[in-house]
Design an enzyme around this catalytic site. Structure first.
Site, PDB file in Angstrom:
ATOM      1  N   ARG A   1       0.795  -1.234   0.000  1.00  0.00           N
ATOM      2  CA  ARG A   1       0.000   0.000   0.000  1.00  0.00           C
ATOM      3  C   ARG A   1       0.824   1.279   0.000  1.00  0.00           C
ATOM      4  NH1 ARG A   1      -2.850  -2.925  -2.454  1.00  0.00           N
ATOM      5  NH2 ARG A   1      -4.683  -3.941  -1.599  1.00  0.00           N
TER       6      ARG A   1
ATOM      7  N   SER B   1     -12.702 -12.309  -2.460  1.00  0.00           N
ATOM      8  CA  SER B   1     -12.006 -11.055  -2.738  1.00  0.00           C
ATOM      9  C   SER B   1     -10.519 -11.330  -2.572  1.00  0.00           C
ATOM     10  CB  SER B   1     -12.486  -9.987  -1.755  1.00  0.00           C
ATOM     11  OG  SER B   1     -11.508  -8.975  -1.645  1.00  0.00           O
TER      12      SER B   1
END
Ligand code: ARG
Length: 417
Positions: free
Chosen positions: A94, A175
């Protein structure tokens, strides 16, 4: 339009819908940015899709080398495992994606950046904190967090926008987030923590039943805490991790099932596949046991946990991070050598290790000939090491039957006294 926004674009349904929705809602033109961290998807079709959906520009950045060098190797040197289980693949990616979003926004003169995170996860926190640290004036748009839609509403919007939903027919009911350091798998049936992860959740690791019966031995060479060769063949980081994912995955290594404490306060059931990370963390920790002192090892465990929490929570761009890293890197100067592991039926076992900087001394450890340990001085050592214990026992423990009983209750069975 009123300006440009750079959107972190994965090619999935959410960010594809966002390419249409952002101009409608905010009157901004979208530049799609796709960052390749070893996600395994063919990137060119993703780029083309972004353009087809109306992005004014679609940029692809291959950041695999930077990801390994700046994020993955730090985590390995730290032995970072969040809550002792999660090697942090998604979390480590991230800050790098946030950094590239900000850089691209500056280059393109954008007024905002956007990402496709939901309002319940850690990823939104990591992105928002990192972006705000790097570019306080940049606006952040998170369409999925704003939508009050359910899945059906989103699909209805996509259809109304003329999106070809066939392209998004997900073969997987989960997911999934993927990069070189691991696959993160969540939702679907996994939301029930009692349900065993079905086989279709996994893509990199074989089920134990399908792994080879013969073990695979592997030698991993480290230089200052960084792996540089497999079985004597020098490899760059991306290649080394890629090969190891394949090799260890074949032996069913690296499946992780974790009831995880998210930063936002939710407990979630997370499943991971991280074959290379599992093997490298195991090997690296073992090499540290050979080359670090007891005190270094113990203190480093504290630093390691602090580092893992910091990465998990998205505090990458902080001086606390820089300070922890300075300590971690300093500990690695003698963590060089070779670790021999056996990959077999789901487990990775270290079976040998050697280092030019090894602190292990056979002359001191041996029970055989050539023993150099001074047995006579053991008596003096024990005399001093146990002094405080003897003083306390004499003054407080022996005079009080009750205090003694708390530590060792008297046995009353016949024949024992
Ligand atoms: N729970 C993990 C984390 O917070 C994995 C998140 C997976 N992210 C995703 N977008 N599917 O790092």
């Amino acid at each position: 339009m009123a300006g440009t926004v750079v959107l972190a674009y994965s090619g999935g349904l959410d960010t594809s819908v966002a390419i249409r929705w952002i101009p409608e809602k905010y009157g901004l033109e979208v530049i799609a940015l796709t960052v390749d961290l070893g996600n395994e998807k063919a990137i060119e079709p993703i780029r083309e899709r972004a353009l087809r959906l109306g992005a004014k520009k679609a940029i692809v950045i291959d950041a695999r080398e930077e990801f390994v060098r700046l994020c993955v190797w730090s985590a390995l040197q730290a032995n970072a495992l969040y809550e002792g289980k999660y090697p942090l693949a998604t979390a480590l990616a991230r800050p790098l994606i946030a950094y590239l979003l900000v850089e691209t926004a500056k280059q393109e003169g954008a007024v905002a950046v956007a990402h496709g995170c939901t309002g319940k996860g850690n990823d939104q926190v990591r992105f928002d904190i990192s972006i705000a640290a790097l570019a306080p004036d940049l606006r952040i748009i998170a369409p999925v967090r704003e939508w009050t839609w359910n899945r059906e509403d989103e699909i209805a919007y996509a259809e109304q926008q003329g999106l070809d939903l066939g392209e998004f027919q997900k073969s997987s009911p989960y997911s999934i987030d993927v990069n070189l350091w691991g696959r993160s798998i969540e939702s679907g049936v996994l939301e029930d923590p009692w349900v065993e992860p079905p086989e279709d959740a996994f893509a990199w690791t074989r089920p134990i039943e399908a792994t080879p019966l013969t073990p695979r031995y592997l030698e991993i060479e480290f230089e200052q805490g960084i792996p540089v060769a497999l079985d004597g063949e020098r490899l760059d980081g991306v290649e080394l991790i890629t090969r190891l994912n394949r090799l260890a995955g074949e032996h069913g290594i690296g499946r992780i099932d974790h009831i995880e404490n998210r930063f936002v306060g939710i407990k979630s059931r997370e499943v991971y596949e991280a074959p290379a990370a599992t093997v490298l963390l195991e090997a690296h920790r073992d090499l540290e046991q050979l080359t670090l002192s007891k005190e270094q090892q113990r203190f480093k465990q504290l630093v390691s946990r602090e580092f893992a929490d910091l990465v998990y929570n998205g505090f990458w761009f902080t001086l606390h991070h820089a300070d922890l890293m300075a300590y971690i890197q300093s500990t690695q100067r003698f963590v060089s050598g070779t670790v021999r592991v056996r990959l077999h039926r789901g487990s990775c076992t270290v079976v040998g290790r050697k280092s030019p900087h090894s602190l292990y001394s056979e002359a001191l450890a041996t029970y055989g000939r050539g023993d150099q340990f001074n047995h006579a001085s053991a008596l003096g050592f024990i005399d001093i090491a146990g002094m405080s214990v003897r003083v306390q026992a004499a003054r407080q423990l022996l005079p009080s039957a009750e205090a003694l009983r708390g530590l060792m209750p008297p046995r009353t069975e016949p024949g024992i006294h």
